[in-house]
Each structure stands twice: as C-alpha cells, then as structure tokens.
Design a protein around this motif. Structure first.
Motif, PDB file in Angstrom:
ATOM      1  N   GLY A 216       0.811  -1.210   0.000  1.00 36.04           N
ATOM      2  CA  GLY A 216       0.000   0.000   0.000  1.00 36.04           C
ATOM      3  C   GLY A 216       0.840   1.254   0.000  1.00 36.04           C
ATOM      4  O   GLY A 216       2.054   1.231   0.265  1.00 36.04           O
ATOM      5  N   LEU A 217       0.201   2.392  -0.316  1.00 32.30           N
ATOM      6  CA  LEU A 217       0.850   3.700  -0.345  1.00 32.30           C
ATOM      7  C   LEU A 217       0.017   4.709   0.422  1.00 32.30           C
ATOM      8  O   LEU A 217      -1.214   4.598   0.478  1.00 32.30           O
ATOM      9  N   THR A 218       0.700   5.679   0.995  1.00 30.13           N
ATOM     10  CA  THR A 218       0.025   6.844   1.540  1.00 30.13           C
ATOM     11  C   THR A 218       0.283   8.014   0.611  1.00 30.13           C
ATOM     12  O   THR A 218       1.450   8.381   0.373  1.00 30.13           O
ATOM     13  N   LEU A 219      -0.797   8.576   0.059  1.00 33.29           N
ATOM     14  CA  LEU A 219      -0.694   9.677  -0.887  1.00 33.29           C
ATOM     15  C   LEU A 219      -1.222  10.957  -0.249  1.00 33.29           C
ATOM     16  O   LEU A 219      -2.169  10.929   0.546  1.00 33.29           O
ATOM     17  N   ARG A 220      -0.603  12.077  -0.620  1.00 36.35           N
ATOM     18  CA  ARG A 220      -1.033  13.366  -0.068  1.00 36.35           C
ATOM     19  C   ARG A 220      -1.204  14.383  -1.191  1.00 36.35           C
ATOM     20  O   ARG A 220      -0.356  14.497  -2.074  1.00 36.35           O
ATOM     21  N   ASN A 221      -2.317  15.118  -1.142  1.00 39.18           N
ATOM     22  CA  ASN A 221      -2.552  16.202  -2.084  1.00 39.18           C
ATOM     23  C   ASN A 221      -1.848  17.452  -1.579  1.00 39.18           C
ATOM     24  O   ASN A 221      -2.100  17.917  -0.464  1.00 39.18           O
TER      25      ASN A 221
END
Length: 558
Positions: free
Chosen positions: A447-452
């Motif tokens: 999994g990945l943690t993505l941030r805008n």
C-alpha cells in the motif's frame, strides 16, 4: 491452408487474405531468401496461428512475420499480438495501405511492431529487401543465436532476483526464470545443493552454480566481456548510454583503438525506455532496447571493445596518459578519455521505499517485472517523458495505471505528443498535485500513503506495483578532486569552466579548453553527465560524436 514447412530451417511467414498478394509477397521473399530460409504463407490469421503452433512444437525458429492489416475475422494487428505469445523474438512487419498508416503507427504500442511496409512495395530491391535484411540481422544477433539458455531461480519478491533479471535482460542475455516455489525451481535448487534462502541461483550454459552472484562474476559466466584486451588505448569511454555508444561508433570508425567500459548495461536510461518516438530517423518510434542493440552491434563492427560490469572508481593523470582505476583494483590507460556516464534515477526518499525497492517498488521501466502487472493497478511517480512512456507501455497489460504528478499539470514536463496519448488512454489516470508520503508492506509493497499538496489531504491506497521517475542525478563522486563539477555534480566543460572565459586553475596548455573538454586536458564529457547538456537522446549521440572529433584534435596536437 498454409504451405507445408521444414522444421529444420528458419522460417519467414507472410499472411494475407488476398491470394494474389500473398503469392506475390512469398515470391519476392523466396527470390532473395529462399536458399537459406523456408518461406511459409497463409491466407488468414487463424490458419497462420495454427501453423505457428505446429512450428513451435517442432522447435522450428521463426525469424520474420509479415501480416496484412486488413484481414477479415482477425486483422493483422490482432494476429501479430497472438503470434507474439508464440514467438516473442520474431521480427514483426505490418503490410498496410497508405490510408491505414495511423493504424500501423498505433500498432507500435500494441505489438511492439518492428516495421510497417506500404503496399505496393515495388521494387523490392529498394522497399522490401533492405528492411528484411536489417530485421534478419537483428534477429540473428539476439534470438537467432544457437546458445543454451541461462537458468535463474529466485523469488518473485526478492530484490536481488529482480536486479539479476534486469541485468541479464538489459544486456540481452537469454535466460529462463523459475520461481523457487515451483517444482522445476525446487529441483534446480536441490541439484545445486542450495538452501532457498540463498537466492537467486543462476546456472549459466556452462553449468556453473552461481549463488547470489555479483554482476561482474555473472557477466564473465554468461559471455559478456569484463576484462580489457590491452593495457593502453587511444580512447577510453566511460559509460554505455547513447553518448558513450555514439562515441564508440565514431571513435572506432575513425581508426582509434577504442574501449567502452560500462558499470551495468549498455543503453543507459534510454535503453530502458519502452518507446522513443522523437529520435531522428525513426518516424514510427523505436524501443530503447532496439536502439541500444543496433548501436552496440555497430560499434563492435567497427572494432570497438565493450566491457560490462566495470565500475570505475578513479581518474589519474600520469604524464600524457589518462588512467582509470576500477573497483577490483585493476586499471586501464589511454591518451584520451570521454566521460559519458549519464545519470542515475533519483531515489524517492520517503519511509518504506528503500526497504521495498525491487519488491514492488522499481526505478525505471523494470521491463522484466512488467509482465506480472497483468490485470492489476500500477502507480507511476513522475510527470516527464520517461514516466509517460512507461505509462503507455504498462497500460497495455495493467487494469489501470495511475500517474502521480507533483506539479499542477503535465504540459510543462511532458512532450505534447506523449501528453495527448496519455490523456486519450482509457486506462491511464493522472493525479496532479499528488506526492507519495510512505510505502507499506512486509515481504512486498502492499500500500501507499498519498497526499494532495494543495488540500493537504492524505489517503491510503492498496498498491503492489510502483515505478519511480522523479528525475536523475550524476554519479560523479569518484571524480571529486580530479576535475571541476557544478554544485549538483555535473561535469563542467569548455566555456562553463570559468565565468571570465579564462582557462581553469591548473590548466597547463597554451590554449583554452575545447567545448566538451573538462578541466583536465584530454578528458572530455558528453551527454547527460555534462553540465548544461540538453538531456535528450539525439543530443547525447551528437555530443558523443563531437567529443571524438575534439579528442582527435587533442591527440594530433599532443
């Protein structure tokens, strides 16, 4: 029904639903190639596939397949796509009318088309035979070689296994992959007397057992040259990307005793590109592997010596000689040196990525892992051409490809033609203003943690595949204290060596440095490693050629 064939001879196949055209193509091919090849013709895609399956069972090699685009039931692109599974090494040509040129160009991204020919192709001496000659030469140099296959046993999520596979693939060494969890892989491990913890296992054609081999040892066992034939040369080229290969071609063709030393594999980053479409002379595009293969064969044809798995660790000036030191303690000297090391992919410095590299996280295209992405979602980090080309390539197999772009738009970093294709692809999703905060997983990426970047909102997404293209940096630390570099490590040359136009400190000649010459006389830089270079394949090749011309001038005055 297709004509009968003799499995003992190399096959050239032509497929066209028009009997007259089918006979004409076969006639022209037999006239030129009939003495050495068996020309097989079929009048439908289905019958041609049936013949290919029979040939496969008999072990017959297939070198070239020519298929007409407009065929009922199964058109030429659909047929070539299925033929690719049976004979992936066969060179593929689409026969098409002028009105179908766009379809032929699109086929490049579907079946990795090698060429397309417009009908009619008369006279064949000008429009057919030169194309087929080139394809046959390419096939013989790679897939046509009668060699035993290297066996590699590893684990799907083993980083070292991924590295070994990439090394072999990029150096165009044929190999067969076995999972350590499948019966044949287990049998090979048992025969070698190895514990599954010591992966990968590599068994080259000579039967040597190599457990967790280093690249240099592996290269020597699979037929790659790692040791120079002489101690002194006219010209040594460091780096085998487009600039280095261009310099090798021009240096050797100009009569210089030339050797090229490469740390990993020839081609550099360009060699890993799935499709280069804006390189002069290839209107239909060319894969990085194809371009590299042609350049490598061209350089060796002129007499250049190519060494692989040679890590250069130092440069010394010994009178008129320029000496390169290698990691194994050996050295090589020359009158002139061209530095063409290119650049290396910049690392994504966020939690979890380093631990999962090679186990779901990859830098560059990593084409050996691409096949496992079938039907899955793939994340690509980056917004430049390399990321776009990878997205187009992976979109052929993946269920969905998501481009994670830090910037607010793609137009500033991606070529217009490629941007249009990315936007038109139904399986590619572009997420701008998005960065990766962390990668998660135990044995592999999960999994990945993505941030805008605009809203600050973070989210967790499931992911097993992530390819990273976030720029590049030069690997020039080994030149520290020897020649001048800019603050980012790129090599300074010519007018960039000083702000006032004067020769740099320590310069001993009564002339200014040549345009591509470094702060050490007789040492030149070309391609991406050079400060202020254009960072394009065409310009790198041009600089490689120009560096040879300047090296010649230097040698004549020495």
């Amino acid at each position: 029904m297709p004509e009968a064939t003799d499995a003992a001879r190399t096959v050239m196949m032509t497929v066209d639903d028009d009997p007259a055209v089918s006979r004409a193509v076969a006639r022209d091919l037999r006239r030129r190639y009939g003495s050495d090849h068996r020309v097989v013709r079929a009048e439908s895609g289905a019958s041609a596939l049936e013949t290919l399956r029979e040939l496969k069972l008999r072990g017959a090699p297939v070198a070239v397949i020519l298929a007409d685009y407009r065929m009922p039931q199964m058109n030429g692109i659909e047929f070539l796509e299925e033929a690719l599974d049976l004979y992936p090494g066969a060179r593929r040509v689409l026969l098409t009318a002028y009105a179908d040129t766009d379809a032929a160009i699109d086929a490049i991204n579907v079946v990795d088309l090698d060429h397309y020919l417009l009908k009619p192709w008369e006279p064949p001496e000008e429009k057919l035979y030169p194309v087929v000659d080139d394809l046959l030469e390419s096939w013989r140099a790679t897939d046509g070689l009668a060699v035993d296959t290297t066996k590699v046993v590893g684990h799907r999520w083993s980083a070292r296994s991924s590295q070994i596979r990439e090394f072999l693939a990029r150096n165009q060494v044929p190999y067969r992959w076995y999972s350590s969890e499948e019966p044949e892989g287990m049998r090979l491990l048992a025969a070698a007397g190895l514990d599954p913890r010591h992966l990968p296992l590599v068994v080259p054609p000579d039967g040597t057992v190599l457990a967790e081999p280093e690249e240099r040892d592996l290269a020597a066992h699979v037929g790659l040259s790692t040791t120079p034939a002489a101690d002194f040369y006219d010209l040594v080229i460091v780096g085998g990307g487009p600039a280095g290969l261009g310099a090798a071609v021009y240096g050797a063709s100009e009569g210089l005793r030339t050797v090229l030393v490469e740390r990993e594999a020839t081609g550099g980053q360009a060699g890993q590109s799935s499709r280069i479409e804006n390189y002069l002379g290839f209107p239909d595009g060319v894969s990085g592997a194809q371009l590299t293969d042609r350049a490598r064969r061209q350089a060796t044809k002129f007499g250049a010596e190519l060494l692989t798995a040679c890590k250069v660790t130092g440069l010394e000036v010994n009178g008129a000689a320029r000496t390169l030191r290698f990691a194994d303690g050996s050295s090589i000297s020359a009158q002139a040196v061209i530095l063409a090391m290119g650049v290396s992919y910049r690392q994504l410095d966020v939690p979890g990525v380093a631990e999962l590299t090679g186990r779901g996280v990859y830098y560059g295209s990593a084409l050996t892992a691409a096949a496992a992405c079938q039907g899955q979602e793939v994340f690509i980090v980056g917004g430049a051409n390399s990321a776009g080309q990878a997205a187009m390539f992976l979109a052929r197999r993946a269920r969905k490809v998501t481009l994670l772009v830090r910037a607010s738009e793609l137009a500033a970093s991606m070529s217009f033609y490629l941007l249009q294709r990315v936007e038109d692809s139904p399986t590619i999703c572009v997420r701008t203003d998005t960065v990766v905060e962390a990668a998660h997983g135990r044995e592999h990426l999960e999994g990945l943690t993505l941030r805008n970047r605009v809203t600050g909102h973070s989210e967790a997404v499931d992911a097993q595949w992530m390819y990273v293209f976030i720029g590049a940096e030069p690997l020039t630390d080994w030149l520290d204290g020897t020649l001048l570099r800019d603050p980012r490590g790129f090599v300074l040359t010519g007018p960039d060596l000083s702000a006032d136009g004067r020769p740099p400190a320590g310069w001993v000649l009564d002339r200014s440095p040549y345009h591509l010459e470094t702060s050490v006389p007789g040492v030149f830089a070309a391609g991406d490693v050079r400060a202020e270079s254009a960072k394009r394949v065409a310009s790198a090749v041009g600089e490689g050629a120009m560096a040879v011309m300047l090296a010649h001038r230097y040698l004549e005055q020495s």
